[in-house]
Design a protein around this motif. Structure first.
Motif, mmCIF file in Angstrom:
data_model
loop_
_atom_site.group_PDB
_atom_site.id
_atom_site.type_symbol
_atom_site.label_atom_id
_atom_site.label_comp_id
_atom_site.label_asym_id
_atom_site.label_seq_id
_atom_site.Cartn_x
_atom_site.Cartn_y
_atom_site.Cartn_z
ATOM 1 N N THR A 15 0.833 -1.204 0.000
ATOM 2 C CA THR A 15 0.000 0.000 0.000
ATOM 3 C C THR A 15 0.869 1.254 0.000
ATOM 4 O OG1 THR A 15 -1.820 -1.119 1.137
ATOM 5 C CG2 THR A 15 -1.755 1.286 1.277
ATOM 6 N N ASN A 16 1.895 1.265 0.844
ATOM 7 C CA ASN A 16 2.788 2.423 0.942
ATOM 8 C C ASN A 16 3.559 2.640 -0.363
ATOM 9 O OD1 ASN A 16 1.946 2.693 3.586
ATOM 10 N ND2 ASN A 16 3.760 1.719 4.455
ATOM 11 N N ASP A 17 4.045 1.551 -0.957
ATOM 12 C CA ASP A 17 4.840 1.678 -2.179
ATOM 13 C C ASP A 17 3.990 2.138 -3.359
ATOM 14 O OD1 ASP A 17 7.179 0.976 -0.918
ATOM 15 O OD2 ASP A 17 7.064 -1.134 -1.466
ATOM 16 N N MET A 18 2.764 1.650 -3.420
ATOM 17 C CA MET A 18 1.883 2.070 -4.512
ATOM 18 C C MET A 18 1.508 3.542 -4.375
ATOM 19 S SD MET A 18 -0.566 -1.280 -5.006
ATOM 20 C CE MET A 18 -1.456 -0.534 -6.381
ATOM 21 N N ALA A 19 1.326 3.999 -3.154
ATOM 22 C CA ALA A 19 1.036 5.420 -2.932
ATOM 23 C C ALA A 19 2.230 6.282 -3.328
ATOM 24 C CB ALA A 19 0.669 5.650 -1.470
ATOM 25 N N ARG A 20 3.432 5.826 -3.004
ATOM 26 C CA ARG A 20 4.648 6.561 -3.364
ATOM 27 C C ARG A 20 4.775 6.723 -4.869
ATOM 28 N NH1 ARG A 20 9.256 2.786 -2.470
ATOM 29 N NH2 ARG A 20 8.516 2.118 -4.528
ATOM 30 N N ASP A 21 4.437 5.686 -5.615
ATOM 31 C CA ASP A 21 4.657 5.683 -7.065
ATOM 32 C C ASP A 21 3.442 6.118 -7.876
ATOM 33 O OD1 ASP A 21 7.202 4.773 -6.560
ATOM 34 O OD2 ASP A 21 6.744 2.667 -6.959
ATOM 35 N N LYS A 22 2.359 6.472 -7.205
ATOM 36 C CA LYS A 22 1.146 6.843 -7.920
ATOM 37 C C LYS A 22 1.419 8.016 -8.866
ATOM 38 C CE LYS A 22 -3.717 8.084 -7.218
ATOM 39 N NZ LYS A 22 -4.788 8.390 -6.220
ATOM 40 N N GLY A 23 0.973 7.867 -10.102
ATOM 41 C CA GLY A 23 1.123 8.926 -11.092
ATOM 42 C C GLY A 23 2.398 8.867 -11.901
ATOM 43 N N LEU A 24 3.333 7.983 -11.548
ATOM 44 C CA LEU A 24 4.570 7.863 -12.304
ATOM 45 C C LEU A 24 4.333 7.093 -13.610
ATOM 46 C CD1 LEU A 24 7.164 6.980 -9.492
ATOM 47 C CD2 LEU A 24 6.833 9.194 -10.617
ATOM 48 N N ASN A 25 5.087 7.437 -14.619
ATOM 49 C CA ASN A 25 5.042 6.733 -15.898
ATOM 50 C C ASN A 25 6.432 6.203 -16.241
ATOM 51 O OD1 ASN A 25 2.244 7.334 -16.628
ATOM 52 N ND2 ASN A 25 2.955 9.454 -16.810
ATOM 53 N N GLU A 26 6.462 5.072 -16.883
ATOM 54 C CA GLU A 26 7.740 4.517 -17.302
ATOM 55 C C GLU A 26 8.352 5.403 -18.389
ATOM 56 O OE1 GLU A 26 7.329 0.475 -18.509
ATOM 57 O OE2 GLU A 26 6.565 -0.211 -16.557
ATOM 58 N N PRO A 27 9.655 5.664 -18.332
ATOM 59 C CA PRO A 27 10.296 6.501 -19.353
ATOM 60 C C PRO A 27 10.203 5.849 -20.730
ATOM 61 C CG PRO A 27 11.934 5.474 -17.926
ATOM 62 C CD PRO A 27 10.604 5.223 -17.301
ATOM 63 N N GLU A 28 10.042 6.676 -21.751
ATOM 64 C CA GLU A 28 9.849 6.171 -23.107
ATOM 65 C C GLU A 28 11.160 5.995 -23.872
ATOM 66 O OE1 GLU A 28 7.054 8.660 -25.075
ATOM 67 O OE2 GLU A 28 5.381 8.171 -23.729
ATOM 68 N N ASN A 29 12.269 6.440 -23.270
ATOM 69 C CA ASN A 29 13.539 6.399 -23.995
ATOM 70 C C ASN A 29 14.354 5.143 -23.694
ATOM 71 O OD1 ASN A 29 14.046 7.175 -21.359
ATOM 72 N ND2 ASN A 29 15.633 8.662 -21.896
ATOM 73 N N LEU A 30 13.678 4.114 -23.163
ATOM 74 C CA LEU A 30 14.358 2.866 -22.820
ATOM 75 C C LEU A 30 13.765 1.692 -23.590
ATOM 76 C CD1 LEU A 30 14.531 3.068 -18.916
ATOM 77 C CD2 LEU A 30 16.346 3.663 -20.529
ATOM 78 N N VAL A 31 14.617 0.716 -23.889
ATOM 79 C CA VAL A 31 14.160 -0.617 -24.277
ATOM 80 C C VAL A 31 13.906 -1.380 -22.989
ATOM 81 C CG1 VAL A 31 14.790 -2.787 -25.404
ATOM 82 C CG2 VAL A 31 15.446 -0.590 -26.438
ATOM 83 N N LYS A 32 12.738 -2.029 -22.880
ATOM 84 C CA LYS A 32 12.365 -2.757 -21.669
ATOM 85 C C LYS A 32 12.009 -4.185 -22.043
ATOM 86 C CE LYS A 32 10.306 1.629 -20.668
ATOM 87 N NZ LYS A 32 9.039 2.363 -20.880
ATOM 88 N N ILE A 33 12.819 -5.101 -21.610
ATOM 89 C CA ILE A 33 12.580 -6.522 -21.869
ATOM 90 C C ILE A 33 12.160 -7.143 -20.544
ATOM 91 C CG2 ILE A 33 13.565 -8.680 -22.716
ATOM 92 C CD1 ILE A 33 15.661 -6.895 -24.174
ATOM 93 N N LYS A 34 10.916 -7.591 -20.467
ATOM 94 C CA LYS A 34 10.344 -7.966 -19.183
ATOM 95 C C LYS A 34 10.075 -9.468 -19.086
ATOM 96 C CE LYS A 34 8.239 -3.440 -18.340
ATOM 97 N NZ LYS A 34 7.032 -2.701 -17.873
ATOM 98 N N ASN A 35 10.123 -9.916 -17.831
ATOM 99 C CA ASN A 35 9.716 -11.276 -17.464
ATOM 100 C C ASN A 35 10.561 -12.373 -18.102
ATOM 101 O OD1 ASN A 35 7.636 -10.200 -15.856
ATOM 102 N ND2 ASN A 35 6.249 -10.140 -17.615
ATOM 103 N N LEU A 36 11.864 -12.098 -18.228
ATOM 104 C CA LEU A 36 12.797 -13.161 -18.554
ATOM 105 C C LEU A 36 12.954 -14.068 -17.332
ATOM 106 C CD1 LEU A 36 15.508 -11.014 -20.359
ATOM 107 C CD2 LEU A 36 13.946 -12.627 -21.449
ATOM 108 N N SER A 37 13.422 -15.273 -17.550
ATOM 109 C CA SER A 37 13.576 -16.230 -16.452
ATOM 110 C C SER A 37 15.025 -16.673 -16.331
ATOM 111 C CB SER A 37 12.687 -17.454 -16.678
ATOM 112 O OG SER A 37 12.872 -18.409 -15.646
ATOM 113 N N TYR A 38 15.570 -16.617 -15.119
ATOM 114 C CA TYR A 38 16.941 -17.063 -14.893
ATOM 115 C C TYR A 38 17.014 -18.359 -14.092
ATOM 116 C CZ TYR A 38 16.532 -15.076 -10.145
ATOM 117 O OH TYR A 38 16.136 -14.793 -8.860
ATOM 118 N N GLY A 39 15.868 -18.894 -13.675
ATOM 119 C CA GLY A 39 15.897 -20.086 -12.842
ATOM 120 C C GLY A 39 14.612 -20.872 -12.938
#
Length: 291
Positions: A15-39
């Motif tokens: 709850t605290n972390d979501m309140a802290r980050d409310k309204g933030l947007n991910e930067p558009e100038n990055l490549v984001k490769i998500k949910n890779l698996s290492y194990g």
């Protein structure tokens, strides 16, 4: 022995972390490769990789080890912080690891090591430079960062573990608002029974306190805390130990200019100017150790 209601604290922290980050947007100038698996441990062994758009060659690489008392935290909660680091010209690894009490010590260390092995094998495909590697952690994640850095830099200590430590070197690390000196004043499970369990073997107990295994080969360390961080009294003694071993350090005790409260892991708040100041100071420290 301190016992906690893990599920209740997980809900409150989220709850605290979501309140802290409310309204933030991910930067558009990055490549984001998500949910890779290492194990092999499902979502707890997933990670993301971020790097600036237009990247054509491996970049110095930061691996982030999230905090959360060993029982909470995820890459989702850390994505805005780690994406900011990537905007500064780094490839950044933002990972999950197995949490207590479902997965007791040393599960997170095993996972960090598995991630390193994965990156050694596949990282170049994602612009990871394993020759210019940095490790970042806060709170419990700082303890894991401290301990893994000790394993990497002290082969005798690494032999105390029943898995082979990945053959990596760390250019530098950052220890932010961390918990250190576990086992110095009391049994290792005194403050973290959910992590170490009710009973701890002699072999596990012998691995603590981690600080007595640090050598002059320990990587350069950016160490920071804040005026109202409940762990702040641990930071300077750790800095002193490393300094006595001639390890390059950069110690900071951050404070608000108006003397208002500046608390634990304040640097994660991407709306805060002092958080940005801290994170940029860490980046500048890392840049000193680039080839």
């Amino acid at each position: 022995m301190i016992k906690i209601d893990v599920e209740q604290m997980r809900k409150q922290f989220l709850t605290n972390d979501m309140a802290r980050d409310k309204g933030l947007n991910e930067p558009e100038n990055l490549v984001k490769i998500k949910n890779l698996s290492y194990g092999t441990h499902g979502i707890e062994n997933q990670f993301d990789i971020y790097y600036p758009k237009g990247t054509t060659a491996p970049l110095p690489t930061i691996i982030s080890i999230h905090g959360g008392g060993f029982f909470y935290g995820s890459k989702e909660i850390y994505r805005f912080y780690t994406m900011f680091l990537a905007t500064q010209g780094f490839t950044v690894i933002n990972c999950n690891y197995r949490l207590a009490p479902e997965n007791p010590y040393p599960a997170p260390l095993e996972d960090i090591n598995s991630l390193m092995q994965w990156l050694l094998q596949y990282g170049e495909n994602y612009f990871v430079d394993m020759d210019q590697l940095f490790l970042v952690g806060d709170s419990a994640g700082a303890q894991l960062t401290e301990q893994y850095a000790t394993m990497v830099s002290n082969p005798a200590y690494a032999k105390q573990f029943d898995f082979a430590v990945a053959p990596v070197q760390l250019r530098a690390i950052a220890l932010n608002c961390g918990v250190y000196f576990i086992g110095k004043q009391a049994a290792v499970n005194q403050d973290f029974p959910h992590y170490f369990g009710e009973k701890v073997s002699e072999a596990r107990t012998a691995q603590f306190p981690v600080e007595r295994f640090m050598t002059d080969k320990f990587p350069p360390a950016f160490i920071m805390t804040a005026t109202h961080d409940f762990l702040k009294d641990m930071a300077k003694p750790l800095a002193n130990i490393l300094q006595s071993k001639n390890v390059p350090i950069d110690y900071h005790l951050y404070a608000n200019s108006d003397d208002t409260e500046l608390g634990h892991v304040f640097h994660l708040d991407q709306k805060s100017s002092i958080a940005k100041e801290c994170n940029l100071a860490m980046i500048e420290f890392f840049k000193k150790f680039l080839e």
